[in-house]
Design an enzyme around this catalytic site. Structure first.
Site, mmCIF file in Angstrom:
data_model
loop_
_atom_site.group_PDB
_atom_site.id
_atom_site.type_symbol
_atom_site.label_atom_id
_atom_site.label_comp_id
_atom_site.label_asym_id
_atom_site.label_seq_id
_atom_site.Cartn_x
_atom_site.Cartn_y
_atom_site.Cartn_z
ATOM 1 N N ASP A 87 0.529 -17.133 -3.531
ATOM 2 C CA ASP A 87 1.177 -15.866 -3.839
ATOM 3 C C ASP A 87 1.525 -15.742 -5.315
ATOM 4 O O ASP A 87 1.163 -14.757 -5.966
ATOM 5 C CB ASP A 87 2.440 -15.715 -2.992
ATOM 6 C CG ASP A 87 3.073 -14.348 -3.160
ATOM 7 O OD1 ASP A 87 2.390 -13.346 -2.870
ATOM 8 O OD2 ASP A 87 4.229 -14.267 -3.606
ATOM 9 N N LYS A 141 -4.735 -9.352 -4.285
ATOM 10 C CA LYS A 141 -4.819 -10.784 -4.568
ATOM 11 C C LYS A 141 -4.095 -11.575 -3.477
ATOM 12 O O LYS A 141 -3.200 -11.021 -2.824
ATOM 13 C CB LYS A 141 -4.250 -11.091 -5.959
ATOM 14 C CG LYS A 141 -2.771 -10.685 -6.132
ATOM 15 C CD LYS A 141 -1.827 -11.752 -5.611
ATOM 16 C CE LYS A 141 -0.418 -11.256 -5.504
ATOM 17 N NZ LYS A 141 0.424 -12.169 -4.715
ATOM 18 N N ALA A 163 0.826 -1.205 0.000
ATOM 19 C CA ALA A 163 0.000 0.000 0.000
ATOM 20 C C ALA A 163 0.858 1.251 0.000
ATOM 21 O O ALA A 163 0.683 2.141 -0.849
ATOM 22 C CB ALA A 163 -0.929 -0.003 1.212
ATOM 23 N N ARG A 190 -4.038 0.298 12.510
ATOM 24 C CA ARG A 190 -4.131 -0.052 13.927
ATOM 25 C C ARG A 190 -2.848 0.281 14.674
ATOM 26 O O ARG A 190 -2.834 0.296 15.893
ATOM 27 C CB ARG A 190 -4.462 -1.540 14.041
ATOM 28 C CG ARG A 190 -5.877 -1.868 13.562
ATOM 29 C CD ARG A 190 -6.121 -3.363 13.479
ATOM 30 N NE ARG A 190 -7.514 -3.652 13.169
ATOM 31 C CZ ARG A 190 -7.989 -4.869 12.929
ATOM 32 N NH1 ARG A 190 -7.172 -5.918 12.956
ATOM 33 N NH2 ARG A 190 -9.260 -5.056 12.670
ATOM 34 N N LEU A 195 -4.699 -5.849 3.212
ATOM 35 C CA LEU A 195 -4.474 -6.591 4.453
ATOM 36 C C LEU A 195 -3.964 -8.007 4.172
ATOM 37 O O LEU A 195 -4.036 -8.488 3.038
ATOM 38 C CB LEU A 195 -5.787 -6.648 5.250
ATOM 39 C CG LEU A 195 -6.358 -5.291 5.659
ATOM 40 C CD1 LEU A 195 -7.762 -5.458 6.227
ATOM 41 C CD2 LEU A 195 -5.450 -4.605 6.668
#
Length: 342
Positions: free
Chosen positions: A178, A98, A16, A38, A75
């Site tokens: 992955d 993904k 991100a 968080r 996430l």
């Protein structure tokens, strides 16, 4: 008339902060409005570095922001379903990294929430936005190599950090989830459908418990695909080793950087026709470096603004997850596995 889409990001994951958030700042049709983390210090630092005006200490706070139109979910894999559902139920469109989910049943559940909400959700395969894939489609549609007979794919990189989520089975780690998701998605894009049956050979890391070397044969009936993906092979640099070749009835295509571009890089498609010899191409198509992540969020944002843009339904992810589940079962049983019909 609305000119840009306001985006919120759930979590300050590396993909991100390093790729998608800078892309959101670059895309003309997107506005990066909010980040939720968080980890307060991490979130504030990322927001300051990237010029994000709103920072939230919880994901729910961001989802409650009425100014947010779309949410990016980077996430860990095991949280994709929960927070994609929550975002849709909060009235936000969703771009989720993904693999979209960990099981086909989860994708089915997500499809139901999408249909109920009437909102748009996509799986974040940035490679599909690269112009080389549009060119590949054009070449296949123009019969440049004849009907496609087979596809071969390879992806490999050194992921040796025990703290890396790719080495955590509970978080959807391992080569198939992955890297295999890229290979399977690419094969299905080329063949326009999922395979009918699959067989796999999987080798596992004794310490991490994840599949670190996975090879598969996918049977599409009159066409075949084969791939190998590895998380402890190839380079340890910023980019994974990647290859994709398409064998046609009268020629072939070869892509030298077909999937994830961690950094914008030049790439090419080589074409061999009926006159080519060995692996020497008859023609080469070159592509200048482009930021796939910027192309992805710009296309997604323009789609939400009502422009005519390409999109990929999450039913594609359903085919990918069905294939991954069948490959894991084949690895356990040593036998071919038949996939359920779409």
């Amino acid at each position: 008339m609305k000119k840009t889409i306001n985006w919120g990001v759930l979590g300050a994951a590396a993909i991100a902060t390093g790729r998608t958030m800078p892309a959101l700042n670059e895309a003309p049709s997107a506005t990066l409005l909010a980040l939720a983390s968080r980890d307060g210090a991490k979130g504030r630092a990322a927001a300051e570095a990237l010029g994000v005006p709103r920072v939230y200490a919880s994901y729910d706070e961001l989802l409650a922001d009425p100014d947010i139109d779309a949410v990016y979910v980077p996430l860990p894999n095991q949280l994709h379903l929960e927070w994609s559902v929550r975002a849709l139920e909060a009235g936000k469109h969703v771009l989720c990294e993904k693999p979209l989910c960990l099981t086909a049943a989860q994708v089915t559940q997500l499809c139901a929430v999408r249909d109920r909400s009437g909102l748009h959700i996509e799986e974040g395969f940035s490679f599909r936005n690269h112009p080389q894939w549009a060119k590949l489609d054009d070449l296949l549609a123009s019969n440049a190599i004849g009907p496609v007979r087979a596809v071969h794919a390879t992806l490999a990189k050194q992921f040796l950090d025990p703290a890396d989520v790719r080495n955590n089975p509970a978080a959807g780690g391992g080569a198939l989830y992955d890297l295999g998701s890229y290979a399977i998605s690419a094969c299905n894009l080329i063949f326009k459908r999922q395979p009918t049956r699959v067989v796999a050979a999987l080798e596992h890391d004794p310490a991490f418990g994840i599949d670190r070397l996975s090879s598969a044969l996918l049977d599409y009936g009159d066409r075949h695909a084969a791939f190998t993906v590895a998380t402890q092979a190839g380079p340890s640099s910023w980019g994974s080793h990647q290859q994709l070749s398409v064998l046609g009835a009268t020629g072939w295509l070869r892509l030298d950087f077909p999937y994830a571009h961690g950094r914008p890089s030049a790439c090419r498609i080589e074409l061999g026709d009926a006159t080519s010899v060995g692996s020497f191409p008859t023609e080469t198509f070159t592509f200048e470096p482009v930021n796939q992540y910027t192309l992805q969020v710009e296309r997604f944002s323009r789609l939400l603004l009502g422009h005519q843009e390409a999109s990929w339904p999450i039913e594609d992810a359903l085919g990918t997850l069905r294939t991954i589940e069948a490959l894991f079962e084949s690895g356990r049983s040593g036998a071919w596995q038949v996939l359920p019909r779409p």
